[in-house]
Design a protein around this motif. Structure first.
Motif, PDB file in Angstrom:
ATOM      1  N   THR A  59       0.861  -1.174   0.000  1.00 31.57           N
ATOM      2  CA  THR A  59       0.000   0.000   0.000  1.00 31.57           C
ATOM      3  C   THR A  59       0.898   1.225   0.000  1.00 31.57           C
ATOM      4  O   THR A  59       1.871   1.289   0.751  1.00 31.57           O
ATOM      5  N   ALA A  60       0.578   2.168  -0.864  1.00 31.14           N
ATOM      6  CA  ALA A  60       1.391   3.378  -0.972  1.00 31.14           C
ATOM      7  C   ALA A  60       0.497   4.601  -0.899  1.00 31.14           C
ATOM      8  O   ALA A  60      -0.508   4.689  -1.615  1.00 31.14           O
ATOM      9  N   ASP A  61       0.865   5.534  -0.034  1.00 35.46           N
ATOM     10  CA  ASP A  61       0.189   6.823   0.016  1.00 35.46           C
ATOM     11  C   ASP A  61       0.991   7.804  -0.822  1.00 35.46           C
ATOM     12  O   ASP A  61       2.219   7.885  -0.711  1.00 35.46           O
ATOM     13  N   VAL A  62       0.281   8.516  -1.667  1.00 35.12           N
ATOM     14  CA  VAL A  62       0.902   9.419  -2.632  1.00 35.12           C
ATOM     15  C   VAL A  62       0.189  10.763  -2.575  1.00 35.12           C
ATOM     16  O   VAL A  62      -1.039  10.813  -2.466  1.00 35.12           O
ATOM     17  N   VAL A  63       0.956  11.828  -2.651  1.00 39.67           N
ATOM     18  CA  VAL A  63       0.390  13.164  -2.798  1.00 39.67           C
ATOM     19  C   VAL A  63       0.724  13.619  -4.210  1.00 39.67           C
ATOM     20  O   VAL A  63       1.882  13.558  -4.637  1.00 39.67           O
ATOM     21  N   GLU A  64      -0.302  14.043  -4.934  1.00 44.19           N
ATOM     22  CA  GLU A  64      -0.090  14.559  -6.278  1.00 44.19           C
ATOM     23  C   GLU A  64      -0.503  16.026  -6.289  1.00 44.19           C
ATOM     24  O   GLU A  64      -1.637  16.365  -5.955  1.00 44.19           O
ATOM     25  N   ALA A  65       0.462  16.858  -6.625  1.00 42.75           N
ATOM     26  CA  ALA A  65       0.254  18.306  -6.649  1.00 42.75           C
ATOM     27  C   ALA A  65       0.104  18.760  -8.097  1.00 42.75           C
ATOM     28  O   ALA A  65       0.985  18.511  -8.926  1.00 42.75           O
ATOM     29  N   PHE A  66      -1.008  19.399  -8.387  1.00 47.63           N
ATOM     30  CA  PHE A  66      -1.335  19.854  -9.738  1.00 47.63           C
ATOM     31  C   PHE A  66      -1.235  21.372  -9.786  1.00 47.63           C
ATOM     32  O   PHE A  66      -1.761  22.061  -8.917  1.00 47.63           O
ATOM     33  N   ARG A  67      -0.565  21.871 -10.817  1.00 48.61           N
ATOM     34  CA  ARG A  67      -0.534  23.315 -11.071  1.00 48.61           C
ATOM     35  C   ARG A  67      -1.463  23.580 -12.246  1.00 48.61           C
ATOM     36  O   ARG A  67      -1.363  22.933 -13.288  1.00 48.61           O
ATOM     37  N   MET A  68      -2.368  24.513 -12.064  1.00 50.41           N
ATOM     38  CA  MET A  68      -3.391  24.798 -13.061  1.00 50.41           C
ATOM     39  C   MET A  68      -3.084  26.103 -13.785  1.00 50.41           C
ATOM     40  O   MET A  68      -2.538  27.032 -13.189  1.00 50.41           O
TER      41      MET A  68
END
Length: 147
Positions: free
Chosen positions: A95-104
Motif C-alpha cells: 500500500t502506498a500513500d501518494v500526494v499529487e500536486a497539480f498546477r493549473m
C-alpha cells in the motif's frame, strides 16, 4: 461536497486515465504539460507532454498489477490542486500513500508533481519502470536533471 472547477478538472483527468481515454486526458492539460516523478526512483525526473503521462500510467500500473486506487482527499486554491491518493497493489501486498500536486493554468492542468510518502515501500514494485518507459515509449521527452 462542492468541488472547485480546478478539482473537477483534476478528477476528470483521473477518470480519463483510468478509462484509457487519452484524447479526453489531452484536452485537460496544457500543451506544455509536465510530469515530475520523484528523483529517488530510477525513472525520476521531469517529463514533457501528455505522452509522458500516458507512458507512466501504463507502465506503472502494469508493474503494480491489479491496483485499487482511492482518491482520499482533494483541496485547491490559488491555481493549485493537491490530491491524497492511496494505491493498494494487490499482487505485491503493498500500500502506498501518494500526494499529487497539480498546477493549473486557465482551467487546465499545466503540471503534476508526484510525492510518495514512503518511497522504499514501492521501490521493488517499480524496479523495471525506467527501462520499460525507455523501450516502449521512446518518444517520451525527459528534461535534464535539475531543471
Amino acid at each position: 461536497m462542492v468541488r472547485s472547477p480546478d478539482e473537477e478538472t483534476v478528477l476528470a483527468l483521473y477518470a480519463a486515465g483510468g478509462a484509457g481515454d487519452w484524447n479526453a486526458a489531452a484536452a485537460l492539460v496544457t500543451p506544455d504539460f509536465t510530469l515530475r516523478e520523484p528523483e529517488c526512483f530510477p525513472f525520476g525526473g521531469t517529463y514533457l507532454g501528455i505522452a509522458a503521462l500516458r507512458a507512466f500510467y501504463t507502465v506503472i500500473f502494469e508493474a503494480a498489477g491489479p491496483t485499487d486506487m482511492d482518491l482520499n482527499a482533494a483541496t485547491s486554491g490559488d491555481g493549485h490542486v493537491t490530491v491524497l491518493v492511496t494505491l493498494r497493489m494487490r499482487d505485491h501486498g503493498v500500500t502506498a500513500d501518494v500526494v499529487e500536486a497539480f498546477r493549473m493554468e486557465d482551467g487546465k492542468i499545466a503540471a503534476i508533481t508526484v510525492y510518495y510518502l514512503d518511497p522504499p515501500r514501492v521501490a521493488s514494485v517499480y524496479a523495471g519502470v525506467a527501462d520499460a518507459i525507455a523501450s516502449r515509449f521512446p518518444d517520451v521527452q525527459r528534461l535534464p536533471a535539475g531543471l
